[in-house]
Design an enzyme around this catalytic site. Structure first.
Site, PDB file in Angstrom:
ATOM      1  N   TYR A  28       0.745  -1.345  -0.137  1.00 39.49           N
ATOM      2  CA  TYR A  28      -0.020  -0.115   0.111  1.00 39.49           C
ATOM      3  C   TYR A  28       0.868   1.331   0.025  1.00 39.49           C
ATOM      4  O   TYR A  28       1.964   1.197   0.549  1.00 39.49           O
ATOM      5  CB  TYR A  28      -1.012  -0.159   1.209  1.00 39.49           C
ATOM      6  CG  TYR A  28      -0.183   0.291   2.467  1.00 39.49           C
ATOM      7  CD1 TYR A  28       0.075   1.576   3.090  1.00 39.49           C
ATOM      8  CD2 TYR A  28       0.249  -0.715   3.288  1.00 39.49           C
ATOM      9  CE1 TYR A  28       0.795   1.795   4.101  1.00 39.49           C
ATOM     10  CE2 TYR A  28       0.933  -0.714   4.625  1.00 39.49           C
ATOM     11  CZ  TYR A  28       1.189   0.630   4.870  1.00 39.49           C
ATOM     12  OH  TYR A  28       1.860   0.835   6.249  1.00 39.49           O
ATOM     13  N   PHE A  38       2.117   9.423   3.737  1.00 38.25           N
ATOM     14  CA  PHE A  38       2.913   9.525   4.840  1.00 38.25           C
ATOM     15  C   PHE A  38       3.070   8.053   5.402  1.00 38.25           C
ATOM     16  O   PHE A  38       3.711   7.820   6.502  1.00 38.25           O
ATOM     17  CB  PHE A  38       1.465   9.888   6.106  1.00 38.25           C
ATOM     18  CG  PHE A  38       0.263   8.867   5.698  1.00 38.25           C
ATOM     19  CD1 PHE A  38       0.155   7.532   6.443  1.00 38.25           C
ATOM     20  CD2 PHE A  38      -0.688   9.313   5.067  1.00 38.25           C
ATOM     21  CE1 PHE A  38      -0.941   6.957   6.242  1.00 38.25           C
ATOM     22  CE2 PHE A  38      -1.984   8.480   4.985  1.00 38.25           C
ATOM     23  CZ  PHE A  38      -1.996   7.047   5.676  1.00 38.25           C
ATOM     24  N   ASP A  39       3.055   7.220   4.256  1.00 34.30           N
ATOM     25  CA  ASP A  39       3.678   5.620   4.563  1.00 34.30           C
ATOM     26  C   ASP A  39       3.587   4.837   3.513  1.00 34.30           C
ATOM     27  O   ASP A  39       2.648   5.314   2.418  1.00 34.30           O
ATOM     28  CB  ASP A  39       2.489   5.013   5.942  1.00 34.30           C
ATOM     29  CG  ASP A  39       3.346   3.702   6.329  1.00 34.30           C
ATOM     30  OD1 ASP A  39       4.442   3.634   6.002  1.00 34.30           O
ATOM     31  OD2 ASP A  39       2.763   2.892   7.195  1.00 34.30           O
ATOM     32  N   ILE A  58      -7.385  -0.354  11.142  1.00 34.57           N
ATOM     33  CA  ILE A  58      -8.482   0.583  11.468  1.00 34.57           C
ATOM     34  C   ILE A  58      -9.719   0.074  10.670  1.00 34.57           C
ATOM     35  O   ILE A  58      -9.636  -0.747   9.633  1.00 34.57           O
ATOM     36  CB  ILE A  58      -7.867   2.048  10.707  1.00 34.57           C
ATOM     37  CG1 ILE A  58      -7.583   1.981   9.236  1.00 34.57           C
ATOM     38  CG2 ILE A  58      -6.769   2.338  11.560  1.00 34.57           C
ATOM     39  CD1 ILE A  58      -7.225   3.274   8.485  1.00 34.57           C
ATOM     40  N   TYR A  84      -8.409   7.271  12.100  1.00 32.39           N
ATOM     41  CA  TYR A  84      -7.743   7.594  13.419  1.00 32.39           C
ATOM     42  C   TYR A  84      -8.332   8.830  14.221  1.00 32.39           C
ATOM     43  O   TYR A  84      -8.032   9.203  15.134  1.00 32.39           O
ATOM     44  CB  TYR A  84      -6.230   7.953  13.102  1.00 32.39           C
ATOM     45  CG  TYR A  84      -5.362   6.811  12.814  1.00 32.39           C
ATOM     46  CD1 TYR A  84      -5.036   5.704  13.800  1.00 32.39           C
ATOM     47  CD2 TYR A  84      -5.141   6.654  11.486  1.00 32.39           C
ATOM     48  CE1 TYR A  84      -4.238   4.702  12.959  1.00 32.39           C
ATOM     49  CE2 TYR A  84      -4.558   5.723  11.014  1.00 32.39           C
ATOM     50  CZ  TYR A  84      -3.968   4.615  11.805  1.00 32.39           C
ATOM     51  OH  TYR A  84      -3.275   3.350  11.288  1.00 32.39           O
ATOM     52  N   PHE A 101      -5.646   5.204   0.544  1.00 33.35           N
ATOM     53  CA  PHE A 101      -4.596   4.201   0.378  1.00 33.35           C
ATOM     54  C   PHE A 101      -4.773   3.701  -1.103  1.00 33.35           C
ATOM     55  O   PHE A 101      -5.936   3.437  -1.534  1.00 33.35           O
ATOM     56  CB  PHE A 101      -4.985   3.054   1.276  1.00 33.35           C
ATOM     57  CG  PHE A 101      -4.548   3.374   2.924  1.00 33.35           C
ATOM     58  CD1 PHE A 101      -3.438   3.256   3.412  1.00 33.35           C
ATOM     59  CD2 PHE A 101      -5.809   4.297   3.534  1.00 33.35           C
ATOM     60  CE1 PHE A 101      -3.161   3.529   4.823  1.00 33.35           C
ATOM     61  CE2 PHE A 101      -5.302   4.406   5.052  1.00 33.35           C
ATOM     62  CZ  PHE A 101      -3.862   4.244   5.454  1.00 33.35           C
TER      63      PHE A 101
END
Length: 539
Positions: A28, A38-39, A58, A84, A101
Site C-alpha cells: 500500500y 505518510f507511509d 483501522i 484515526y 490508500f
C-alpha cells in the site's frame, strides 16, 4: 464522511476473495488528500501482513479489504471516523484526517485452508501413483499467489529428487504429491502454515506466504521395488529359455519413465552382446534377461537401486527408473555344441559322410531370428568341400558328419564353433548363432586319413624305375606329375578328392625331395608304410 472504494484493477481470474477472518499480505501507499505520503510498504520492502476483520486494522481498511482478489488494486478513501478520528497519530497523522490508500493484494489465506490440488493433465495409463515412502523425481515452477516466480527446477535443468511423506519436504508438498502418476501435471497451492510459516525460508520466500507449485512428475519408485517385466511378444515355439551363464544378443530402446530416450542399440545398428547373470550388465538387466526366448520382446522396468543408482551415468540422471524395450535376437551357452535336426533321410542310407570325403551340398544360412545370410540356391550352384579339412567353420564340419546323399537336416552352430566374436564384416554379426538348412547332393569317398594318393591295386615293386622314365636315377617334378596323372587316368590310382591336382602332386613331391634340391633319388623315395609315424603324408 463515508468510506470510498474504487476498484482500479480486477484480474480476470478471481478464484477467491477476502472474507473476514482471512489473513492477507498486501502492499500500500498511504497519502493525504493533497497527495502527501505518510507511509508506504514499498519503501520498507515488505508487505503488510494481517488478519482481516479481527480489529488489527483501522475500521475503514478492515471493510475496504473485504471482497478483494489477489492482484486486485483498490483506491480507498477512509474518513476520520473509520481511521484515526479526532486524535490522529502524533507526528504522523493529524486529527480528523481523511486517508487515501492505494492497495495491491498479494496473498490471501485462512487458517482453515488445506492444500489445494488442481490436476490439468493426467496420462491415459496410470499403473501406479505416489504413495508414502516413494522416491520421486519432478520438475516444478514455484510462485507466490500473485504469480511471482521464486524458484524453478527447469531453470536449473535438474529435477528435484526426494522421498515423499517422510518429512524431507514441507508438509504441503508431501501431501500434494500423493496420488500423482508419472507424466501427470498438477498445481499444488499450499498455505504458509503447511509451508515455511511466519519466518519464510530466510531467502526468497517471505513469512506468511502462500506457495503455488506447478509440478510435472517424471519418475517414481520405492526402495523396496524389484524389476517389473511386461511381456510384449513371446514366440509360440520356445524350445529354450535363457539361463545364468548364457550369452545373449539383443536390441533395445532405453527410456526414462516419462518416455525420454537415453540410448538405443537400433541407432548404432548393432546388437548389445553380453553374458547374463554374471554381472556384466546392471543388476536389473541381469535379472530381466533370464528366461527369455529367441525372438521374444519384453519390457523391463528397473528401479535405480538395480540400475545406475543415485549418481546415474551419461544421459541417465541420478535415481532414475529405467525402461528397456528389448528384442532377443539369439543366445547360446559357451558349453553348447552343434545341434542337428534331421528332416529327411533316404531309406537306402548305407554310405555316410566322414572326414576326407568330398561333399556337394545346398544350404540356406540364417541367424537364429530367421534373418537370411546366404543361400547356394540363389547362386545356382552347390557348395563343395572336403569334410574335416578346415574349409568350413568347425561347427559345419561337425554338422556334415554321418550324412547320406539326399538327406536334409538343420544344423545350429554356436559362435565359438562358427565365426566367433568378430563374425564376418558386413555378412555375419559377431557372436552370432548360425542356422544352416542343408541338403547333401553328392558324396565322393575320400582317402584314409593322412593319404593324398592311394593305389587301386598292387604297387609295382619297381615303382621308382617306372617314374624315372629317362633312367638317370633322378625324378623331377614333371616326371612325377606325369606319372601320377597317368595312374589316375587309367584307374590304377586315386587322389584325395576335392583338392587341386597340381598342389597335391607338388606336396607329394616335396615330401619325397628330402634334401630340397628339386630332385628325388632312389635313396629318398619311400612309400607310406615305409615312413615313420611322424613323417609327412607320402604315397
Amino acid at each position: 464522511t463515508e468510506l470510498g472504494v474504487e476498484r482500479r484493477f480486477v484480474p480476470e481470474s478471481c478464484p477467491r476473495a477476502v472474507r473476514p477472518g482471512d489473513f492477507v499480505r498486501y502492499h500500500y501507499i498511504g497519502a493525504f488528500p493533497d497527495g502527501t505520503r505518510f507511509d508506504s510498504s514499498y519503501d520498507r520492502g515488505s508487505t503488510f501482513n494481517v488478519f482481516v476483520g479481527k480489529g488489527q486494522l483501522i475500521a475503514g481498511m478492515d471493510q475496504a479489504l473485504v471482497g478483494m482478489c489477489v492482484n486486485e488494486r483498490r483506491f480507498v478513501k477512509i474518513p476520520p471516523k473509520l481511521a484515526y478520528g479526532s486524535e490522529g497519530v502524533p507526528g504522523v497523522i493529524p486529527p480528523n484526517a481523511v486517508l487515501h490508500f492505494d492497495v495491491l493484494l498479494i496473498d490471501l489465506w485462512n487458517s482453515e485452508d488445506e492444500v489445494q490440488v488442481q490436476t490439468y493433465f493426467k496420462p491415459e495409463k496410470c499403473p501406479r501413483t505416489v504413495q508414502v515412502s516413494d522416491f520421486v523425481r519432478y520438475h516444478y515452477n514455484g510462485t507466490f499467489l500473485d504469480g511471482t516466480l521464486f524458484d524453478s527446477s527447469h531453470n536449473r535443468m535438474r529435477t528435484y529428487d526426494t522421498y515423499v511423506g517422510i518429512g524431507w519436504l514441507i508438509p504441503g508438498m508431501d501431501q500434494g504429491l500423493l496420488g500423482m502418476c508419472v507424466g501427470e501435471k498438477r498445481i499444488i497451492t499450499i498455505p504458509p502454515f503447511l509451508a515455511y510459516g511466519e519466518d519464510g525460508d530466510g531467502k526468497e520466500i517471505p513469512g506468511q506466504a502462500s506457495l503455488v507449485f506447478d509440478v510435472v512428475l517424471l519418475d517414481l519408485h520405492n526402495p523396496k521395488d524389484g524389476i517389473t517385466i511386461e511381456n510384449q511378444l513371446v514366440p509360440e515355439s520356445c524350445e529354450r529359455r535363457s539361463q545364468t551363464g548364457d550369452f545373449l544378443r539383443y536390441h533395445y530402446n532405453g527410456t526414462l519413465l516419462d518416455g525420454t530416450l537415453f540410448d538405443s542399440s537400433y541407432s548404432r545398428n548393432h546388437t548389445y552382446d553380453t553374458y547374463v547373470g554374471k554381472g556384466y550388465v546392471i543388476a536389473g538387466m541381469d535379472e530381466g534377461l533370464l528366461g527369455v526366448c529367441t525372438g521374444e520382446k519384453r519390457r523391463i522396468i528397473i528401479p535405480p537401486h538395480l540400475g545406475y543408482g543415485e549418481e546415474g551415468r551419461g544421459k541417465i540422471p541420478g535415481s532414475a527408473v529405467l525402461v528397456f524395450d528389448i528384442h532377443v535376437v539369439d543366445f547360446h551357452n559357451p558349453a553348447d555344441s552343434v545341434s542337428i535336426t534331421v528332416h529327411y533321410k533316404p531309406s537306402n542310407c548305407t554310405v555316410l559322410s566322414k572326414k576326407g570325403d568330398y561333399l556337394k551340398y545346398h544350404y540356406n544360412a540364417s541367424l537364429l531370428d530367421g534373418t537370411l545370410l546366404d543361400s547356394t540356391h540363389s547362386l545356382g550352384k552347390t557348395y563343395n568341400i572336403v569334410l574335416g579339412s578346415g574349409q568350413v567353420v568347425l561347427g559345419m564340419d561337425m554338422g556334415l558328419q554321418d550324412m547320406c546323399v539326399g538327406e536334409r537336416r538343420t544344423v545350429v552352430i554356436p559362435p565359438h564353433l562358427g565365426y566367433g566374436e568378430d563374425g564376418v564384416e558386413g555378412e555375419v554379426p559377431g557372436s552370432a548363432v548360425l542356422v544352416f538348412d542343408i541338403e547333401l547332393l553328392e558324396l565322393v569317398s575320400g582317402l584314409p586319413e593322412g593319404y593324398m594318393f592311394v593305389w587301386n591295386g598292387e604297387v609295382s615293386p619297381n615303382l621308382f624305375e617306372e617314374i624315372d622314365q629317362n633312367h638317370d636315377g633322378e625324378v623331377l617334378l614333371e616326371e612325377f606329375s606325369e606319372y601320377i596323372q597317368t595312374q589316375v587316368d587309367t584307374g590304377k590310382g586315386k587322389l584325395a578328392p576335392g583338392f587341386d591336382f597340381e598342389k597335391i602332386v607338388k606336396n607329394m613331391f616335396t615330401n619325397q625331395d628330402r634334401d630340397g634340391n628339386g630332385k628325388v633319388t632312389a635313396e629318398e623315395f619311400k612309400l607310406k608304410d615305409q615312413e615313420a609315424k611322424e613323417e609327412h603324408d607320402e604315397l
